[in-house]
Motif scaffolding. Structure first.
Motif, PDB file in Angstrom:
ATOM      1  N   LYS A 187       0.900  -1.289  -0.010  1.00 55.80           N
ATOM      2  CA  LYS A 187       0.125  -0.107  -0.028  1.00 55.80           C
ATOM      3  C   LYS A 187       0.899   1.180   0.066  1.00 55.80           C
ATOM      4  O   LYS A 187       1.708   1.352   0.839  1.00 55.80           O
ATOM      5  CB  LYS A 187      -0.927   0.173   1.137  1.00 55.80           C
ATOM      6  N   GLN A 188       0.694   2.166  -0.853  1.00 56.28           N
ATOM      7  CA  GLN A 188       1.318   3.265  -1.243  1.00 56.28           C
ATOM      8  C   GLN A 188       0.280   4.563  -0.824  1.00 56.28           C
ATOM      9  O   GLN A 188      -0.725   4.608  -1.557  1.00 56.28           O
ATOM     10  CB  GLN A 188       2.201   3.458  -2.421  1.00 56.28           C
ATOM     11  N   ALA A 189       1.020   5.834   0.064  1.00 58.01           N
ATOM     12  CA  ALA A 189       0.120   6.687  -0.030  1.00 58.01           C
ATOM     13  C   ALA A 189       0.451   7.767  -1.036  1.00 58.01           C
ATOM     14  O   ALA A 189       1.528   7.734  -1.617  1.00 58.01           O
ATOM     15  CB  ALA A 189       0.468   7.311   1.068  1.00 58.01           C
ATOM     16  N   LEU A 190      -0.560   8.158  -1.623  1.00 58.72           N
ATOM     17  CA  LEU A 190      -0.647   9.368  -2.755  1.00 58.72           C
ATOM     18  C   LEU A 190      -0.531  10.623  -2.171  1.00 58.72           C
ATOM     19  O   LEU A 190      -0.979  10.925  -1.227  1.00 58.72           O
ATOM     20  CB  LEU A 190      -1.619   9.307  -3.910  1.00 58.72           C
ATOM     21  N   PRO A 191       0.261  11.543  -2.924  1.00 60.49           N
ATOM     22  CA  PRO A 191       0.703  12.892  -2.267  1.00 60.49           C
ATOM     23  C   PRO A 191      -0.696  13.852  -2.245  1.00 60.49           C
ATOM     24  O   PRO A 191      -0.439  15.294  -2.248  1.00 60.49           O
ATOM     25  CB  PRO A 191       1.738  13.660  -2.964  1.00 60.49           C
ATOM     26  N   TYR A 192      -2.041  13.424  -2.437  1.00 64.41           N
ATOM     27  CA  TYR A 192      -3.084  14.104  -2.820  1.00 64.41           C
ATOM     28  C   TYR A 192      -4.178  13.347  -2.283  1.00 64.41           C
ATOM     29  O   TYR A 192      -4.196  12.132  -2.384  1.00 64.41           O
ATOM     30  CB  TYR A 192      -3.222  14.972  -4.050  1.00 64.41           C
ATOM     31  N   VAL A 193      -5.471  13.829  -2.152  1.00 65.53           N
ATOM     32  CA  VAL A 193      -6.540  13.202  -2.212  1.00 65.53           C
ATOM     33  C   VAL A 193      -7.568  14.033  -3.193  1.00 65.53           C
ATOM     34  O   VAL A 193      -7.893  15.041  -3.031  1.00 65.53           O
ATOM     35  CB  VAL A 193      -7.457  12.881  -0.773  1.00 65.53           C
ATOM     36  N   ARG A 194      -8.388  13.055  -3.940  1.00 69.75           N
ATOM     37  CA  ARG A 194      -9.106  13.687  -4.942  1.00 69.75           C
ATOM     38  C   ARG A 194     -10.727  13.620  -4.172  1.00 69.75           C
ATOM     39  O   ARG A 194     -11.139  12.653  -3.984  1.00 69.75           O
ATOM     40  CB  ARG A 194      -9.270  12.811  -6.322  1.00 69.75           C
ATOM     41  N   CYS A 195     -11.021  14.681  -3.881  1.00 70.50           N
ATOM     42  CA  CYS A 195     -12.205  14.995  -3.579  1.00 70.50           C
ATOM     43  C   CYS A 195     -13.417  15.439  -4.656  1.00 70.50           C
ATOM     44  O   CYS A 195     -12.881  15.188  -5.916  1.00 70.50           O
ATOM     45  CB  CYS A 195     -12.459  16.002  -2.503  1.00 70.50           C
ATOM     46  N   GLN A 245       9.937   7.098   3.522  1.00 63.96           N
ATOM     47  CA  GLN A 245      10.344   8.000   2.172  1.00 63.96           C
ATOM     48  C   GLN A 245       9.377   7.370   1.230  1.00 63.96           C
ATOM     49  O   GLN A 245       8.941   8.473   0.407  1.00 63.96           O
ATOM     50  CB  GLN A 245      11.829   7.693   1.968  1.00 63.96           C
ATOM     51  N   LEU A 246       9.176   6.376   0.782  1.00 63.01           N
ATOM     52  CA  LEU A 246       8.101   5.960  -0.124  1.00 63.01           C
ATOM     53  C   LEU A 246       6.722   6.110   0.198  1.00 63.01           C
ATOM     54  O   LEU A 246       6.142   5.850  -0.463  1.00 63.01           O
ATOM     55  CB  LEU A 246       8.599   4.551  -0.534  1.00 63.01           C
ATOM     56  N   ALA A 247       6.579   6.229   1.572  1.00 64.79           N
ATOM     57  CA  ALA A 247       5.184   6.310   1.884  1.00 64.79           C
ATOM     58  C   ALA A 247       4.553   4.798   1.828  1.00 64.79           C
ATOM     59  O   ALA A 247       3.406   4.751   1.254  1.00 64.79           O
ATOM     60  CB  ALA A 247       4.378   7.589   1.399  1.00 64.79           C
ATOM     61  N   VAL A 248       5.192   3.764   1.695  1.00 63.25           N
ATOM     62  CA  VAL A 248       4.701   2.490   1.555  1.00 63.25           C
ATOM     63  C   VAL A 248       4.876   1.401   2.514  1.00 63.25           C
ATOM     64  O   VAL A 248       5.815   1.685   3.436  1.00 63.25           O
ATOM     65  CB  VAL A 248       5.467   2.024   0.167  1.00 63.25           C
ATOM     66  N   MET A 249       3.853   0.748   2.675  1.00 64.96           N
ATOM     67  CA  MET A 249       3.957  -0.398   3.603  1.00 64.96           C
ATOM     68  C   MET A 249       3.556  -1.859   3.112  1.00 64.96           C
ATOM     69  O   MET A 249       2.837  -1.776   1.799  1.00 64.96           O
ATOM     70  CB  MET A 249       3.275  -0.045   4.718  1.00 64.96           C
ATOM     71  N   VAL A 250       4.124  -2.748   3.551  1.00 63.42           N
ATOM     72  CA  VAL A 250       3.758  -4.122   3.178  1.00 63.42           C
ATOM     73  C   VAL A 250       3.080  -4.684   4.235  1.00 63.42           C
ATOM     74  O   VAL A 250       3.362  -4.639   5.457  1.00 63.42           O
ATOM     75  CB  VAL A 250       4.999  -5.268   2.748  1.00 63.42           C
ATOM     76  N   MET A 251       1.832  -5.354   4.180  1.00 62.54           N
ATOM     77  CA  MET A 251       1.121  -5.817   5.104  1.00 62.54           C
ATOM     78  C   MET A 251       0.307  -7.421   4.725  1.00 62.54           C
ATOM     79  O   MET A 251       0.273  -7.599   3.539  1.00 62.54           O
ATOM     80  CB  MET A 251       0.234  -5.144   5.686  1.00 62.54           C
ATOM     81  N   GLU A 252      -0.033  -7.958   5.883  1.00 66.51           N
ATOM     82  CA  GLU A 252      -0.605  -9.399   5.569  1.00 66.51           C
ATOM     83  C   GLU A 252      -1.652  -9.284   4.431  1.00 66.51           C
ATOM     84  O   GLU A 252      -2.462  -8.250   4.651  1.00 66.51           O
ATOM     85  CB  GLU A 252      -0.989 -10.073   6.777  1.00 66.51           C
ATOM     86  N   ASP A 253      -1.765 -10.423   3.706  1.00 62.52           N
ATOM     87  CA  ASP A 253      -2.992 -10.394   2.625  1.00 62.52           C
ATOM     88  C   ASP A 253      -4.139 -11.059   3.524  1.00 62.52           C
ATOM     89  O   ASP A 253      -4.036 -11.734   4.320  1.00 62.52           O
ATOM     90  CB  ASP A 253      -2.664 -11.276   1.822  1.00 62.52           C
ATOM     91  N   LEU A 254      -5.316 -10.291   3.232  1.00 64.26           N
ATOM     92  CA  LEU A 254      -6.741 -10.775   4.024  1.00 64.26           C
ATOM     93  C   LEU A 254      -7.799 -11.254   3.077  1.00 64.26           C
ATOM     94  O   LEU A 254      -8.879 -10.691   3.311  1.00 64.26           O
ATOM     95  CB  LEU A 254      -6.818  -9.532   4.781  1.00 64.26           C
ATOM     96  N   SER A 255      -7.151 -11.736   1.907  1.00 61.27           N
ATOM     97  CA  SER A 255      -8.201 -12.271   0.736  1.00 61.27           C
ATOM     98  C   SER A 255      -9.140 -13.371   1.478  1.00 61.27           C
ATOM     99  O   SER A 255     -10.280 -13.255   0.825  1.00 61.27           O
ATOM    100  CB  SER A 255      -7.338 -13.067  -0.203  1.00 61.27           C
ATOM    101  N   SER A 256      -8.754 -14.091   2.510  1.00 61.02           N
ATOM    102  CA  SER A 256      -9.658 -14.897   3.158  1.00 61.02           C
ATOM    103  C   SER A 256     -10.854 -14.197   4.102  1.00 61.02           C
ATOM    104  O   SER A 256     -11.688 -14.842   4.408  1.00 61.02           O
ATOM    105  CB  SER A 256      -9.093 -15.777   4.084  1.00 61.02           C
ATOM    106  N   HIS A 257     -10.680 -13.074   3.886  1.00 55.67           N
ATOM    107  CA  HIS A 257     -11.645 -12.040   4.455  1.00 55.67           C
ATOM    108  C   HIS A 257     -12.356 -11.550   3.636  1.00 55.67           C
ATOM    109  O   HIS A 257     -12.054 -10.964   2.498  1.00 55.67           O
ATOM    110  CB  HIS A 257     -11.134 -10.853   5.461  1.00 55.67           C
ATOM    111  N   ALA A 258     -13.559 -10.526   4.184  1.00 56.82           N
ATOM    112  CA  ALA A 258     -14.414  -9.861   3.398  1.00 56.82           C
ATOM    113  C   ALA A 258     -14.427  -8.440   4.288  1.00 56.82           C
ATOM    114  O   ALA A 258     -14.474  -8.434   5.425  1.00 56.82           O
ATOM    115  CB  ALA A 258     -15.597 -10.293   2.818  1.00 56.82           C
ATOM    116  N   ILE A 259     -14.883  -7.340   3.254  1.00 57.79           N
ATOM    117  CA  ILE A 259     -14.935  -6.033   4.067  1.00 57.79           C
ATOM    118  C   ILE A 259     -16.371  -6.138   4.724  1.00 57.79           C
ATOM    119  O   ILE A 259     -17.408  -6.690   4.209  1.00 57.79           O
ATOM    120  CB  ILE A 259     -14.996  -4.919   2.943  1.00 57.79           C
ATOM    121  N   TRP A 260     -16.320  -5.828   6.006  1.00 59.00           N
ATOM    122  CA  TRP A 260     -17.630  -5.921   6.815  1.00 59.00           C
ATOM    123  C   TRP A 260     -18.705  -5.132   6.373  1.00 59.00           C
ATOM    124  O   TRP A 260     -19.875  -5.888   6.314  1.00 59.00           O
ATOM    125  CB  TRP A 260     -17.329  -5.689   8.292  1.00 59.00           C
ATOM    126  N   ARG A 261     -18.567  -4.034   5.764  1.00 58.11           N
ATOM    127  CA  ARG A 261     -19.772  -3.297   5.273  1.00 58.11           C
ATOM    128  C   ARG A 261     -20.290  -3.907   4.016  1.00 58.11           C
ATOM    129  O   ARG A 261     -21.618  -4.081   4.094  1.00 58.11           O
ATOM    130  CB  ARG A 261     -19.165  -1.991   4.608  1.00 58.11           C
TER     131      ARG A 261
END
Lengths: 399, 399
Positions: free
Chosen positions: A57-65, A104-120
């Motif tokens: 996951k990498q953060a972008l330097p803006y948010v498009r509203c 510096q890269l504003a990036v992180m590596v995290m566990e995959d949660l494909s076995s899960h679903a978004i609760w919403r």
């Protein structure tokens, strides 16, 4: 020291090979960008068998509203990673695991949660996870207690308040939660048919005075390291499992803000269900959602009190009875913030799938109307709703 | 960049010549150390005519408490100077003027206030300054409003919370205000004859739960840039003039802490007066002290509300009625913190001249007993004392 550049799909695979902690890094061969592209790039990294193994996951330097660009610090990636690391320390079972991050890269590596679903999404489809609410309450109790003045040494807490000062993301909350829904604002997203109701919020002096008090507490009550955006869209569920993700709004704030955000999204779903499911299924799912509201609070409250009794470090705050007294403050705050969450996601900009997925327009308007009146009731009556049972009675009374 | 060294009298003169802003620097020829030497060196710098022209104050790297050394960061000199500069920006008429400071040397040069006297000493001697309380209220209103969320941009406020994070000095308050007076502790300074009364504080569950709540607010409610130690010993007065000094305890905290500290010291004086003056003078001075209590609050409250109406920048907090609602929170906090100030200066370590100067031991014990019971009442009844008149009625009822 690396320098910021926006990742390509190939960059993401390379990065995952380096930092994904996968046994055969060369087995990672492909990536797919699954983010909405507004705030962050989110890559799923697949192995040769087409199984996704980690997330980059990498953060972008803006948010498009809506129609405009809102520049945003990349430091939020650091905040997100570090909040999740701290929350993961105190509640590993319900916090997504961060494998690596690079400020510096504003990036992180995290566990995959494909076995899960978004609760919403599951709530929108009427899929029930009976254990999830209790687990969410446990997450809230563990993370909020252990980062509070009850447990943290004052020096450590003050250092963490500094470390998690998050002006730009707090700015978004300060505007979208507490200002815009109560003003004429181009970013608001409510149905035009509800203009008279929304106008009545703007004209309600008592309501807006209560909202001022909630905003003031959001600005000044540094009680614990909040997730800052715990809604059903930042929670993954599976049978027997719940994982919280997306903590970039984290900062030291009032505990009731996290609790109220969580409860608020359940209540939005409650209001939306008649527009999402057939009548009998909707009625059944509504009961389950009310059970979730009650269970989340009970689990949080019992967990917090048990931790306070067992692990409070501060000599004054350890007095018998004080944690229970403070829990009353959290409850009142939670009801108010819950109301502002319901309103900001129906009147304001941050519309949710629970509402957006309702196809019939008249039905959608009726569900939104119900949510807005519920949100208003909770803000106005927060000091008079004694407990979770009384809250549920109010919800039923609302329609 | 200069390096820290403890100033000699000659160093202080040299420094004052360089940074004192005096027209003929060579006219400064002599200095006298007037501090108590526990926390800081304070030099008065005299000219050839023996007139003191400026003050040079240097922080020492430790504080000597009863029989032990408590190491203390020199950064407190920066905090003190910068708090006074900010307070001076918003209330120049009642804040000592800082002419220069050097963070490495932990030294500051400030205006000489030889034409003034320390207010505590004047109160001890029964000398009245009818304007002082109103001016103190004005200082509190101006400094606390302008550094609060009502006026500060959220980004600036968050930056200032960081800049004024003051762990070591807050530590002292956290211990001396909220812990030690309610525990068996070697640093406590109450008369042995009052052991049963002090023991009853330790055994009072309701009281200690209230004190826990006050400590929690001290730890977590970042409402404004406090002075942090506004008592009658850090206030200079003269006819028509009042100047606040000594802001090294400054940090972002609950507004009621500053207001309560100020009121608390007036009430200690009230309790001590029968031991300090002849009966008729004491009775007269007591009435003046109650007038000061009332005037300080009224001046603060009116000032704060007027500023809120005129200058609030935050759109939500600007709602009519909100500032008055928040003032109720400040009032309740003030009463509670006032009670803890009275107790920490009678039971705890930080004894004051108002009590120490009472020669007759039985009388001293009676005055201290009265102060302790008043402090306890204020902490317990803070939520039920509606306004300044009700406070004064409680004080009279106490004896």
């Amino acid at each position: 020291m690396s320098q910021y550049r926006t990742f390509t799909a190939a960059d993401a695979v390379d990065y995952a090979r380096q930092f994904g902690g996968v046994e055969n890094p060369e087995s990672l061969v492909e990536s797919q960008e699954i983010g909405d592209g507004n705030l962050n790039l989110v890559f799923k990294i697949f192995d040769r068998d087409g199984i996704s193994r980690v997330i980059v996951k990498q953060a972008l330097p803006y948010v498009r509203c809506v129609g405009e660009s809102w520049p945003l610090t990349l430091d939020r990636a650091r905040i997100e990673a570090e909040v999740l690391q701290i929350h993961g320390e105190y509640c590993p079972q319900h916090t997504v695991k961060i494998l690596h991050y690079d400020p510096q890269l504003a990036v992180m590596v995290m566990e995959d949660l494909s076995s899960h679903a978004i609760w919403r999404g599951e709530q929108v489809n009427g899929v029930d996870y009976p254990q999830a609410a209790g687990q969410l309450g446990e997450y809230l109790a563990q993370t909020l207690f252990h980062t509070s003045d009850f447990y943290q040494h004052p020096h450590q807490k003050k250092a963490d308040v500094i470390r998690f000062t998050n002006p730009e993301l707090c700015d978004i909350t300060e505007e979208l939660f507490f200002n815009e829904p109560y003003e004429v604002h181009e970013r608001n997203g409510y149905p035009r048919a509800l203009e008279p109701l929304v106008a009545s919020l703007r004209d309600d002096d008592e309501l807006r005075q209560k909202v001022a008090g909630l905003k003031h507490r959001f600005l000044s009550h540094a009680e614990a390291l909040l997730h800052g955006d715990v809604h059903s869209g930042s929670i993954f569920v599976a049978e027997g499992s719940l994982k919280v993700i997306d903590a970039e709004f984290g900062y030291y704030g009032p505990i009731g803000f996290d609790v109220g955000s969580a409860l608020g999204n359940m209540l939005i779903n409650y209001c939306a269900l008649p527009g999402l499911l057939a009548p009998r299924e909707a009625a059944d799912a509504r009961e389950k959602r009310l059970r979730d509201v009650s269970t989340t609070w009970q689990s949080f409250a019992e967990g917090f009190l048990a931790l306070a009794a067992e692990k409070t470090q501060d000599r004054a705050l350890a007095r018998p009875g004080y944690a229970a007294e403070f829990l009353q403050k959290i409850w009142r705050d939670s009801l108010g913030f819950c109301g502002t969450e319901v309103i900001r996601r129906t009147v304001g900009m941050s519309q949710v799938a629970d509402i957006k997925n309702i196809r019939d327009e008249a039905m959608k308007n009726e569900c939104v109307r119900q949510a807005i009146t519920l949100g208003r009731t909770l803000i106005l009556a927060a000091d008079r709703i004694e407990d979770a049972d009384a809250l549920i009675a109010r919800v039923r009374q609302n329609g």
